[in-house]
Design a protein around this motif. Structure first.
Motif, PDB file in Angstrom:
ATOM      1  N   GLU A 128      16.565  16.297  -2.958  1.00  0.00           N
ATOM      2  CA  GLU A 128      16.049  16.165  -1.590  1.00  0.00           C
ATOM      3  C   GLU A 128      17.175  16.301  -0.578  1.00  0.00           C
ATOM      4  N   THR A 129      18.351  15.774  -0.899  1.00  0.00           N
ATOM      5  CA  THR A 129      19.494  15.909   0.001  1.00  0.00           C
ATOM      6  C   THR A 129      19.867  17.376   0.156  1.00  0.00           C
ATOM      7  N   GLY A 130      19.813  18.134  -0.939  1.00  0.00           N
ATOM      8  CA  GLY A 130      20.079  19.562  -0.844  1.00  0.00           C
ATOM      9  C   GLY A 130      19.106  20.283   0.059  1.00  0.00           C
ATOM     10  N   ARG A 131      17.811  19.876   0.015  1.00  0.00           N
ATOM     11  CA  ARG A 131      16.828  20.526   0.888  1.00  0.00           C
ATOM     12  C   ARG A 131      17.107  20.224   2.353  1.00  0.00           C
ATOM     13  N   VAL A 132      17.524  19.016   2.655  1.00  0.00           N
ATOM     14  CA  VAL A 132      17.829  18.686   4.049  1.00  0.00           C
ATOM     15  C   VAL A 132      19.099  19.395   4.501  1.00  0.00           C
ATOM     16  N   VAL A 133      20.105  19.523   3.636  1.00  0.00           N
ATOM     17  CA  VAL A 133      21.308  20.293   3.965  1.00  0.00           C
ATOM     18  C   VAL A 133      20.940  21.726   4.321  1.00  0.00           C
ATOM     19  N   SER A 134      20.068  22.320   3.526  1.00  0.00           N
ATOM     20  CA  SER A 134      19.707  23.716   3.726  1.00  0.00           C
ATOM     21  C   SER A 134      18.814  23.919   4.944  1.00  0.00           C
ATOM     22  N   LEU A 135      17.859  23.021   5.162  1.00  0.00           N
ATOM     23  CA  LEU A 135      16.837  23.222   6.184  1.00  0.00           C
ATOM     24  C   LEU A 135      17.174  22.605   7.534  1.00  0.00           C
ATOM     25  N   ALA A 136      18.015  21.565   7.559  1.00  0.00           N
ATOM     26  CA  ALA A 136      18.266  20.838   8.812  1.00  0.00           C
ATOM     27  C   ALA A 136      19.755  20.555   8.993  1.00  0.00           C
ATOM     28  N   PRO A 137      20.590  21.605   9.079  1.00  0.00           N
ATOM     29  CA  PRO A 137      22.038  21.359   9.253  1.00  0.00           C
ATOM     30  C   PRO A 137      22.379  20.711  10.581  1.00  0.00           C
ATOM     31  N   TRP A 138      21.434  20.731  11.530  1.00  0.00           N
ATOM     32  CA  TRP A 138      21.635  20.122  12.835  1.00  0.00           C
ATOM     33  C   TRP A 138      21.474  18.611  12.817  1.00  0.00           C
ATOM     34  N   GLY A 160       4.226  14.262   4.049  1.00  0.00           N
ATOM     35  CA  GLY A 160       4.255  13.973   2.621  1.00  0.00           C
ATOM     36  C   GLY A 160       5.214  12.888   2.210  1.00  0.00           C
ATOM     37  N   ALA A 161       5.558  11.973   3.101  1.00  0.00           N
ATOM     38  CA  ALA A 161       6.514  10.891   2.810  1.00  0.00           C
ATOM     39  C   ALA A 161       7.812  11.432   2.240  1.00  0.00           C
ATOM     40  N   SER A 162       8.214  12.622   2.685  1.00  0.00           N
ATOM     41  CA  SER A 162       9.357  13.315   2.082  1.00  0.00           C
ATOM     42  C   SER A 162      10.287  13.848   3.161  1.00  0.00           C
ATOM     43  N   PRO A 163      11.582  13.516   3.112  1.00  0.00           N
ATOM     44  CA  PRO A 163      12.527  14.117   4.063  1.00  0.00           C
ATOM     45  C   PRO A 163      12.590  15.634   3.955  1.00  0.00           C
ATOM     46  N   GLY A 164      12.580  16.161   2.718  1.00  0.00           N
ATOM     47  CA  GLY A 164      12.650  17.602   2.553  1.00  0.00           C
ATOM     48  C   GLY A 164      11.432  18.310   3.105  1.00  0.00           C
ATOM     49  N   SER A 197       9.806  20.259  20.927  1.00  0.00           N
ATOM     50  CA  SER A 197      10.123  18.832  20.846  1.00  0.00           C
ATOM     51  C   SER A 197       8.878  17.993  21.066  1.00  0.00           C
ATOM     52  N   ARG A 198       7.921  18.480  21.879  1.00  0.00           N
ATOM     53  CA  ARG A 198       6.699  17.732  22.089  1.00  0.00           C
ATOM     54  C   ARG A 198       5.964  17.541  20.757  1.00  0.00           C
ATOM     55  N   GLU A 199       5.975  18.573  19.927  1.00  0.00           N
ATOM     56  CA  GLU A 199       5.270  18.523  18.654  1.00  0.00           C
ATOM     57  C   GLU A 199       6.138  17.899  17.563  1.00  0.00           C
ATOM     58  N   GLY A 200       7.422  18.198  17.594  1.00  0.00           N
ATOM     59  CA  GLY A 200       8.274  17.849  16.472  1.00  0.00           C
ATOM     60  C   GLY A 200       9.047  16.560  16.575  1.00  0.00           C
ATOM     61  N   MET A 201       9.131  15.960  17.766  1.00  0.00           N
ATOM     62  CA  MET A 201       9.982  14.786  17.906  1.00  0.00           C
ATOM     63  C   MET A 201       9.580  13.616  17.020  1.00  0.00           C
ATOM     64  N   PRO A 202       8.277  13.331  16.797  1.00  0.00           N
ATOM     65  CA  PRO A 202       7.971  12.236  15.868  1.00  0.00           C
ATOM     66  C   PRO A 202       8.534  12.476  14.464  1.00  0.00           C
ATOM     67  N   VAL A 203       8.488  13.724  13.985  1.00  0.00           N
ATOM     68  CA  VAL A 203       9.052  14.037  12.672  1.00  0.00           C
ATOM     69  C   VAL A 203      10.577  13.948  12.728  1.00  0.00           C
ATOM     70  N   ARG A 204      11.149  14.446  13.817  1.00  0.00           N
ATOM     71  CA  ARG A 204      12.603  14.344  13.975  1.00  0.00           C
ATOM     72  C   ARG A 204      13.045  12.881  13.968  1.00  0.00           C
ATOM     73  N   CYS A 243      13.839  10.987  -2.334  1.00  0.00           N
ATOM     74  CA  CYS A 243      12.699  11.905  -2.446  1.00  0.00           C
ATOM     75  C   CYS A 243      11.499  11.422  -1.651  1.00  0.00           C
ATOM     76  N   THR A 244      11.225  10.139  -1.710  1.00  0.00           N
ATOM     77  CA  THR A 244      10.022   9.597  -1.084  1.00  0.00           C
ATOM     78  C   THR A 244      10.372   8.332  -0.322  1.00  0.00           C
ATOM     79  N   VAL A 245       9.972   8.297   0.936  1.00  0.00           N
ATOM     80  CA  VAL A 245      10.180   7.117   1.762  1.00  0.00           C
ATOM     81  C   VAL A 245       9.287   7.257   2.995  1.00  0.00           C
ATOM     82  N   PRO A 246       8.567   6.179   3.349  1.00  0.00           N
ATOM     83  CA  PRO A 246       8.525   4.833   2.780  1.00  0.00           C
ATOM     84  C   PRO A 246       7.744   4.758   1.462  1.00  0.00           C
ATOM     85  N   ILE A 247       8.041   3.676   0.711  1.00  0.00           N
ATOM     86  CA  ILE A 247       7.313   3.386  -0.526  1.00  0.00           C
ATOM     87  C   ILE A 247       6.830   1.930  -0.497  1.00  0.00           C
TER      88      ILE A 247
END
Length: 558
Positions: free
Chosen positions: A60-70, A230-234, A267-274, A290-294
């Motif tokens: 999951e950390t690899g997916r966040v590195v790849s998808l959200a370097p910001w 999906g309760a998933s950072p990735g 940002s109007r749509e995405g800020m809650p996910v951010r 992989c999954t949070v919250p649990i």
């Protein structure tokens, strides 16, 4: 040493608010009162870390590195991947369980190499990725055509990662024989806007940006103005990175309302996910689980292990309410954006019954099939431990409330189904945990309590298997001896064992000494997209085993 040290992973591997409560005093704790004190602190810690206590995931950390370097903590995530590479070049657990985290780490490091300003030396990144590719090729050569391990969405994750890796390389990547047909079908369905199983959203990162944009998937709202996919950072990072409009148009809203660098959503749509992603990485310092919250999952299992072992703990009303309030006729989910499942539902019901609040297990009936209970509707495969937990829920309710003929019928059906899936040597295996000691404890204890006389032989074989597989140092374990697996073995002997002979007593005492003297920080053995360690649950199993062992030793000495 503190019992914390038996099950908690290194602090660097855990988000701070997802890790054990701080300030637990260290002590030798060989006596029962020390275990009880640890249990009270553990229960209090469930409220202090309401999202749950979960180890970080290389996948999951690899997916966040790849998808959200910001995202804040990017350098720390890259450092986590570099530091976590094994000497053989892989990441994660041994064998096939290391495939998904290794491919994810390799792809993330290759993506980082190609960025204009990588956060680490490109030569270092490329070398680590090269060793990872060599490890994957080595596994393929050592066991060509070997089936993928039974992990959620692995048949989609592996071809998705291989495709991304091929895009980074000049030549073909590893694992040429993996089929991408199912992934292509899933992407086509997502792009059509058709409904998809909720469980698939947990691995939304496999879909690609265009398919996600067309899918119409809406994140699940959470408290604090947050939302998760999906309760998933990735999966959340993938949703946030997708184009804002299916046609690829510009983000809506005024110029100052567009998404941050590296994302496609406004940002109007995405800020809650951010905000959800920012909360996860702020707690961890970078790496993500992989999954949070649990929340419900962690609280149900933790309380069940403690209460079943007979440890007297004061459970705050908020904890019981959190188990009770989510239950309904369709069951309850482990996390926001996940489907309701029979495993979480049954353990929540069982924990409430042990707390003196038995409830008719109405939320389990939707998961009943002809021979067993599915974990979630549409499940491909089956879980023995889910069915053992369902047996616990129905059995405990009937014991406390009398039950109905249909409750007796379903417990008999489940007991028969579990007995029929016992391994020849006496153990059980399951898809949600690598170790047979976990599955054996769940099945043997449930059958011992609620399986009737017909289950005595199966339970006895399980106890014999546990006695015959203890290691020389007193531990038990699949790959190596661990405190977690030793706790499950002891729980099997102490809650399901009936022949309290000298061999039994010696095994219990050796296992107890191992738990008290060991320095095991815990290994990820639970199965999701990657293997993970639910810290509080494992601590509860260890404490329960110590409490039971101390009580048994006092009785046998007398």
């Amino acid at each position: 040493m503190s019992v914390d040290g038996l099950s908690a992973p290194p602090a660097s591997a855990l988000p701070s608010s997802l890790s054990p409560a701080s300030g637990v005093p260290a002590s030798a704790l060989p006596e029962e009162s020390g275990v009880a004190r640890e249990a009270r602190e553990l229960v209090a810690g469930l409220l202090a870390a309401p999202w749950g206590q979960v180890s970080a995931s290389p996948y999951e950390t690899g997916r966040v590195v790849s998808l959200a370097p910001w995202l804040a903590g990017h350098a720390e995530r890259v450092g986590f991947l570099l530091a976590g590479q094994r000497p053989d070049g892989g990441w994660g657990a041994p064998g096939g369980y290391g495939l998904v985290p290794t491919l994810s780490a390799v792809e993330a490091l290759l993506a980082e190499c190609r960025r204009a300003s990588p956060c680490a030396d490109p030569g270092l990144l490329a070398a680590a990725a090269g060793r990872g590719l060599a490890a994957v090729r080595g596994w393929e050569l050592a066991d060509p055509g070997a089936p993928l391990p039974d992990m959620p969405a692995i048949e989609l994750i592996v071809p998705s990662l291989l495709s991304l890796i091929d895009g980074h390389l000049d030549g073909p990547g590893p694992l040429r024989g993996v089929s991408g047909a199912k992934l292509a079908a899933v992407r086509t369905r997502l792009a059509s806007g058709a409904a998809i199983p909720q469980k698939l959203v947990h691995a939304l990162e496999v879909a690609g940006g265009e398919a996600i944009a067309f899918s119409g998937i809406v994140p699940t709202p959470m408290s604090g103005g947050m939302a998760a996919v999906g309760a998933s950072p990735g999966a959340s990072a993938a949703w946030l990175a997708a184009p804002p409009e299916p046609a690829g148009g510009a983000a809506s809203g005024p110029a100052d309302d567009v998404a941050p660098r590296g994302t496609g959503r406004s940002s109007r749509e995405g800020m809650p996910v951010r905000r959800y992603l920012e909360a996860v990485v702020a707690a961890s310092g970078g790496p993500v689980p992989c999954t949070v919250p649990i929340t419900v999952f962690e609280r149900g299992w933790t309380l069940s292990w403690l209460l079943r072992a007979g440890i007297a703990v004061d459970v705050p009303p908020e904890l019981a309410a959190s188990l009770r309030d989510g239950l309904g006729p369709e069951g309850v989910a482990a996390g926001p954006g996940l489907p309701a499942d029979a495993d979480t539902t049954s353990v929540a019901l069982y924990a409430l019954a042990l707390l003196g609040e038995p409830r008719e297990p109405e939320g389990l009936w939707p998961f009943e099939t002809e021979g067993h209970f599915c974990t979630w509707r549409g499940e491909e495969g089956m879980s023995l431990t889910t069915n053992a937990h369902v047996l616990d829920a129905f059995g405990e309710y009937a014991r406390r409330c009398g039950g109905e003929p249909r409750h007796a019928a379903v417990t008999a059906k489940l007991a028969s189904w579990l007995r029929g899936r016992q391994q020849a040597r006496g153990s059980w295996l399951d898809r949600w945990h690598v170790s047979p000691y976990y599955a054996t404890a769940c099945c043997a204890i449930a059958l011992s309590e609620f399986g009737g006389e017909e289950s005595e032989e199966a339970v006895g074989r399980a106890v014999d298997w546990v006695l015959g597989t203890q290691r020389r140092d007193g531990s038990w374990g699949h790959w190596e001896g661990t405190a977690e697996e030793t706790a499950y073995a002891l729980q099997t002997l102490l809650l399901a064992g009936t022949a309290h002979g000298e061999r039994w007593r010696e095994a219990v005492e050796r296992g107890r000494r191992h738990l008290l003297a060991g320095h095991d920080h815990g290994a990820p053995l639970w199965v999701d997209k990657d293997l993970y360690l639910p810290v509080a649950i494992v601590r509860a199993a260890v404490l329960g085993a110590l409490h039971l062992a101390e009580r048994a030793m006092n009785l046998t000495r007398g």
